[in-house]
Design an enzyme around this catalytic site. Structure first.
Site, PDB file in Angstrom:
ATOM      1  N   ILE A  66      52.830  19.914 -24.746  1.00 28.70           N
ATOM      2  CA  ILE A  66      53.603  21.049 -24.540  1.00 28.70           C
ATOM      3  C   ILE A  66      54.825  20.799 -25.182  1.00 28.70           C
ATOM      4  CG2 ILE A  66      54.315  19.991 -22.206  1.00 28.70           C
ATOM      5  CD1 ILE A  66      54.678  22.819 -21.051  1.00 28.70           C
ATOM      6  N   SER A  67      55.489  21.894 -25.850  1.00 27.13           N
ATOM      7  CA  SER A  67      56.427  21.840 -26.744  1.00 27.13           C
ATOM      8  C   SER A  67      57.821  21.762 -26.005  1.00 27.13           C
ATOM      9  CB  SER A  67      56.707  22.893 -27.708  1.00 27.13           C
ATOM     10  OG  SER A  67      55.610  22.878 -28.501  1.00 27.13           O
ATOM     11  N   GLN A  68      59.055  20.935 -26.596  1.00 28.93           N
ATOM     12  CA  GLN A  68      60.205  20.760 -25.955  1.00 28.93           C
ATOM     13  C   GLN A  68      60.680  22.100 -25.688  1.00 28.93           C
ATOM     14  OE1 GLN A  68      62.737  19.660 -29.019  1.00 28.93           O
ATOM     15  NE2 GLN A  68      64.656  19.595 -27.679  1.00 28.93           N
TER      16      GLN A  68
END
Length: 217
Positions: A66-68
């Site tokens: 899950i991206s920043q």
């Protein structure tokens, strides 16, 4: 709520710090509202819930992340979504970026190549009441031609090149936001604005690090 406010402040600070690269000192209020309203802790493993609002990526299994939060917010802002737009997302993952998009667009179409991730994301969408999201399993390099054209397309994994199919499925005047580069090598986040006669404008935003976009036959 304290954790969410901390996440939003981290996004604001990183936006200012990277403004010399992105050209953005602030992100739109609509994007920041979406970041506030979507519960990121519902899109990570329960064992990582305490880290859900940290400004960094987290593993979600299957070699994916899950991206920043800052990157999610920035990529969303770069799309310049209008409330009437149809958006295509390549790489559903946990569904967090999808849920952010659903707060801003009329319809969101999302593709995921890993079936288990797609099914898990669908369960989250139903649980949280997101009703304008359409998800299926598929190869992101092919896009979702049956629902094209799209007002915007976002790719949440790095491709070695911009897939022609995605440009073809983008509405004239629309934007494609995609990280381009080699797996675990140098990657750049770019924005492609589609114009007539293939006179597309490409803007390089900043260096990024994404998992590779899987190409399944």
């Amino acid at each position: 709520m304290k954790n969410i406010h901390r996440m939003l402040e981290d996004i604001r600070q990183e936006t200012v710090m990277t403004a010399f690269l992105t050209g953005r000192k602030t992100l739109s209020p609509e994007v920041m509202d979406a970041m506030r309203d979507v519960p990121r802790d519902q899109f990570v493993d329960p064992g990582m819930a305490s880290m859900a609002f940290d400004n960094g990526p987290l593993p979600i299994g299957y070699g994916q992340t899950i991206s920043q939060p800052f990157i999610v917010a920035l990529m969303t802002d770069l799309l310049a979504i209008k409330s009437t737009d149809a958006i295509l997302e390549i790489g559903t993952g946990s569904g967090y970026q999808t849920a952010i998009l659903s707060q801003l667009a009329a319809q969101v179409y999302t593709l995921e190549v890993i079936e288990d991730l797609s099914l898990e994301a669908l369960e989250r969408f139903e649980k949280l009441g997101y009703q304008n999201i359409h998800a299926k399993v598929g190869n992101g390099y092919d896009g979702w031609p049956e629902q094209a054209p799209y007002d915007g397309i976002i790719v949440t994994a790095a491709a070695p090149y911009v897939p022609d199919a995605l440009i073809d499925q983008l509405q004239e005047g629309g934007r494609l936001v995609i990280p381009v580069g080699q797996p675990f090598g140098h990657q750049e986040l770019i924005v492609l604005e589609k114009h007539a006669l293939a006179h597309n404008k490409i803007s390089k935003i900043l260096d990024v690090a994404f998992v590779p976009l899987v190409d399944h036959p």
